[in-house]
Design a protein around this motif. Structure first.
Motif, PDB file in Angstrom:
ATOM      1  N   ILE A   1     -27.308   9.363 -42.239  1.00 20.12           N
ATOM      2  CA  ILE A   1     -28.501   8.791 -42.989  1.00 20.12           C
ATOM      3  C   ILE A   1     -29.303   9.271 -43.950  1.00 20.12           C
ATOM      4  O   ILE A   1     -29.724   8.711 -44.895  1.00 20.12           O
ATOM      5  CB  ILE A   1     -29.681   8.474 -41.980  1.00 20.12           C
ATOM      6  CG1 ILE A   1     -29.187   7.433 -40.479  1.00 20.12           C
ATOM      7  CG2 ILE A   1     -30.865   7.896 -42.078  1.00 20.12           C
ATOM      8  CD1 ILE A   1     -29.642   7.361 -39.375  1.00 20.12           C
ATOM      9  N   LEU A   2     -29.557  10.601 -44.056  1.00 21.56           N
ATOM     10  CA  LEU A   2     -30.048  11.390 -45.229  1.00 21.56           C
ATOM     11  C   LEU A   2     -29.324  11.114 -46.436  1.00 21.56           C
ATOM     12  O   LEU A   2     -29.799  11.186 -47.423  1.00 21.56           O
ATOM     13  CB  LEU A   2     -30.276  12.922 -44.710  1.00 21.56           C
ATOM     14  CG  LEU A   2     -31.426  12.990 -43.795  1.00 21.56           C
ATOM     15  CD1 LEU A   2     -31.399  14.545 -43.071  1.00 21.56           C
ATOM     16  CD2 LEU A   2     -32.684  12.578 -44.258  1.00 21.56           C
TER      17      LEU A   2
ATOM     18  N   LEU B   1     -30.057   7.781 -47.795  1.00 18.10           N
ATOM     19  CA  LEU B   1     -31.226   7.585 -48.540  1.00 18.10           C
ATOM     20  C   LEU B   1     -31.334   8.472 -49.724  1.00 18.10           C
ATOM     21  O   LEU B   1     -31.784   8.226 -50.735  1.00 18.10           O
ATOM     22  CB  LEU B   1     -32.546   8.394 -47.523  1.00 18.10           C
ATOM     23  CG  LEU B   1     -32.454   7.485 -46.345  1.00 18.10           C
ATOM     24  CD1 LEU B   1     -33.449   8.267 -45.250  1.00 18.10           C
ATOM     25  CD2 LEU B   1     -33.215   6.031 -46.428  1.00 18.10           C
ATOM     26  N   HIS B   2     -30.427   9.533 -49.866  1.00 16.89           N
ATOM     27  CA  HIS B   2     -30.473  10.239 -51.009  1.00 16.89           C
ATOM     28  C   HIS B   2     -29.682   9.482 -52.008  1.00 16.89           C
ATOM     29  O   HIS B   2     -30.055   9.421 -53.365  1.00 16.89           O
ATOM     30  CB  HIS B   2     -29.716  11.597 -50.803  1.00 16.89           C
ATOM     31  CG  HIS B   2     -30.487  12.654 -50.441  1.00 16.89           C
ATOM     32  ND1 HIS B   2     -30.319  13.428 -49.146  1.00 16.89           N
ATOM     33  CD2 HIS B   2     -31.852  13.227 -50.731  1.00 16.89           C
ATOM     34  CE1 HIS B   2     -31.181  13.968 -48.891  1.00 16.89           C
ATOM     35  NE2 HIS B   2     -32.354  14.152 -49.768  1.00 16.89           N
TER      36      HIS B   2
ATOM     37  N   ILE C   1     -29.705   6.032 -52.391  1.00 13.68           N
ATOM     38  CA  ILE C   1     -30.663   5.176 -52.726  1.00 13.68           C
ATOM     39  C   ILE C   1     -32.057   5.818 -53.746  1.00 13.68           C
ATOM     40  O   ILE C   1     -32.099   5.133 -54.642  1.00 13.68           O
ATOM     41  CB  ILE C   1     -31.504   4.527 -51.528  1.00 13.68           C
ATOM     42  CG1 ILE C   1     -30.643   3.682 -50.649  1.00 13.68           C
ATOM     43  CG2 ILE C   1     -32.533   3.709 -52.015  1.00 13.68           C
ATOM     44  CD1 ILE C   1     -31.116   3.304 -49.201  1.00 13.68           C
ATOM     45  N   GLU C   2     -32.281   7.040 -53.245  1.00 10.64           N
ATOM     46  CA  GLU C   2     -33.078   7.744 -53.985  1.00 10.64           C
ATOM     47  C   GLU C   2     -32.798   7.981 -55.496  1.00 10.64           C
ATOM     48  O   GLU C   2     -33.761   7.983 -56.554  1.00 10.64           O
ATOM     49  CB  GLU C   2     -33.598   9.027 -53.369  1.00 10.64           C
ATOM     50  CG  GLU C   2     -34.648   9.829 -53.963  1.00 10.64           C
ATOM     51  CD  GLU C   2     -35.159  11.086 -53.269  1.00 10.64           C
ATOM     52  OE1 GLU C   2     -36.268  11.708 -53.813  1.00 10.64           O
ATOM     53  OE2 GLU C   2     -34.735  11.365 -52.078  1.00 10.64           O
TER      54      GLU C   2
ATOM     55  N   CYS D   1     -26.146  -1.894 -53.379  1.00  4.36           N
ATOM     56  CA  CYS D   1     -27.234  -1.793 -52.613  1.00  4.36           C
ATOM     57  C   CYS D   1     -26.735  -2.452 -51.097  1.00  4.36           C
ATOM     58  O   CYS D   1     -27.090  -2.009 -50.004  1.00  4.36           O
ATOM     59  CB  CYS D   1     -28.342  -2.728 -53.126  1.00  4.36           C
ATOM     60  SG  CYS D   1     -29.197  -1.838 -54.165  1.00  4.36           S
TER      61      CYS D   1
ATOM     62  N   ILE E   1     -26.977  -0.579 -47.714  1.00  5.93           N
ATOM     63  CA  ILE E   1     -27.867  -1.013 -46.682  1.00  5.93           C
ATOM     64  C   ILE E   1     -27.068  -1.322 -45.384  1.00  5.93           C
ATOM     65  O   ILE E   1     -27.279  -1.177 -44.154  1.00  5.93           O
ATOM     66  CB  ILE E   1     -28.576  -2.340 -47.005  1.00  5.93           C
ATOM     67  CG1 ILE E   1     -29.723  -1.863 -47.923  1.00  5.93           C
ATOM     68  CG2 ILE E   1     -29.243  -3.198 -45.823  1.00  5.93           C
ATOM     69  CD1 ILE E   1     -30.435  -2.845 -48.648  1.00  5.93           C
TER      70      ILE E   1
ATOM     71  N   LEU F   1     -26.105   1.868 -43.415  1.00  2.00           N
ATOM     72  CA  LEU F   1     -27.350   2.477 -43.024  1.00  2.00           C
ATOM     73  C   LEU F   1     -27.678   1.665 -41.831  1.00  2.00           C
ATOM     74  O   LEU F   1     -27.852   2.466 -40.808  1.00  2.00           O
ATOM     75  CB  LEU F   1     -28.724   2.239 -44.137  1.00  2.00           C
ATOM     76  CG  LEU F   1     -29.975   2.703 -43.582  1.00  2.00           C
ATOM     77  CD1 LEU F   1     -29.760   4.322 -43.458  1.00  2.00           C
ATOM     78  CD2 LEU F   1     -30.869   2.743 -44.589  1.00  2.00           C
TER      79      LEU F   1
ATOM     80  N   ARG G   1     -27.740   3.735 -38.182  1.00  6.07           N
ATOM     81  CA  ARG G   1     -28.900   3.596 -37.155  1.00  6.07           C
ATOM     82  C   ARG G   1     -28.460   3.132 -35.907  1.00  6.07           C
ATOM     83  O   ARG G   1     -28.851   3.554 -34.636  1.00  6.07           O
ATOM     84  CB  ARG G   1     -30.036   2.638 -37.896  1.00  6.07           C
ATOM     85  CG  ARG G   1     -30.279   3.306 -39.162  1.00  6.07           C
ATOM     86  CD  ARG G   1     -31.479   4.256 -39.321  1.00  6.07           C
ATOM     87  NE  ARG G   1     -32.385   3.834 -38.239  1.00  6.07           N
ATOM     88  CZ  ARG G   1     -33.605   4.869 -37.973  1.00  6.07           C
ATOM     89  NH1 ARG G   1     -33.676   6.006 -38.266  1.00  6.07           N
ATOM     90  NH2 ARG G   1     -34.671   4.393 -37.211  1.00  6.07           N
TER      91      ARG G   1
END
Length: 76
Positions: A35-36, A39-40, A42-43, A52, A56, A59, A63
């Protein structure tokens, strides 16, 4: 009904549960790290719409897997 066979069967099932329980926290850590990582991504990256969607989707899957693990931990 053979009681001895049933006791052996129950013992094997309990052993399987113990083995599964031992792997739960490492599995949870693995999923949280995924997950991290997502997120990285995306960031730090400019993503196309297609990218995207893929991030997602991954992700979401991760989750859901994490939630199952956490539910299993609670049950144990």
């Amino acid at each position: 009904m053979n009681i001895k066979d049933k006791v052996i069967e129950i013992s094997k099932l309990l052993d399987e549960l113990d083995e599964y329980d031992e792997t739960l926290y490492s599995s949870l850590t693995h999923e949280e790290n995924k997950i991290l990582d997502l997120l990285h991504i995306i960031e730090f990256n400019k993503l196309s719409t297609k990218q995207c969607y893929r991030v997602i989707k991954e992700l979401h899957t991760t989750r859901n897997t994490r939630r199952k693990i956490k539910n299993d931990i609670e049950l144990m």
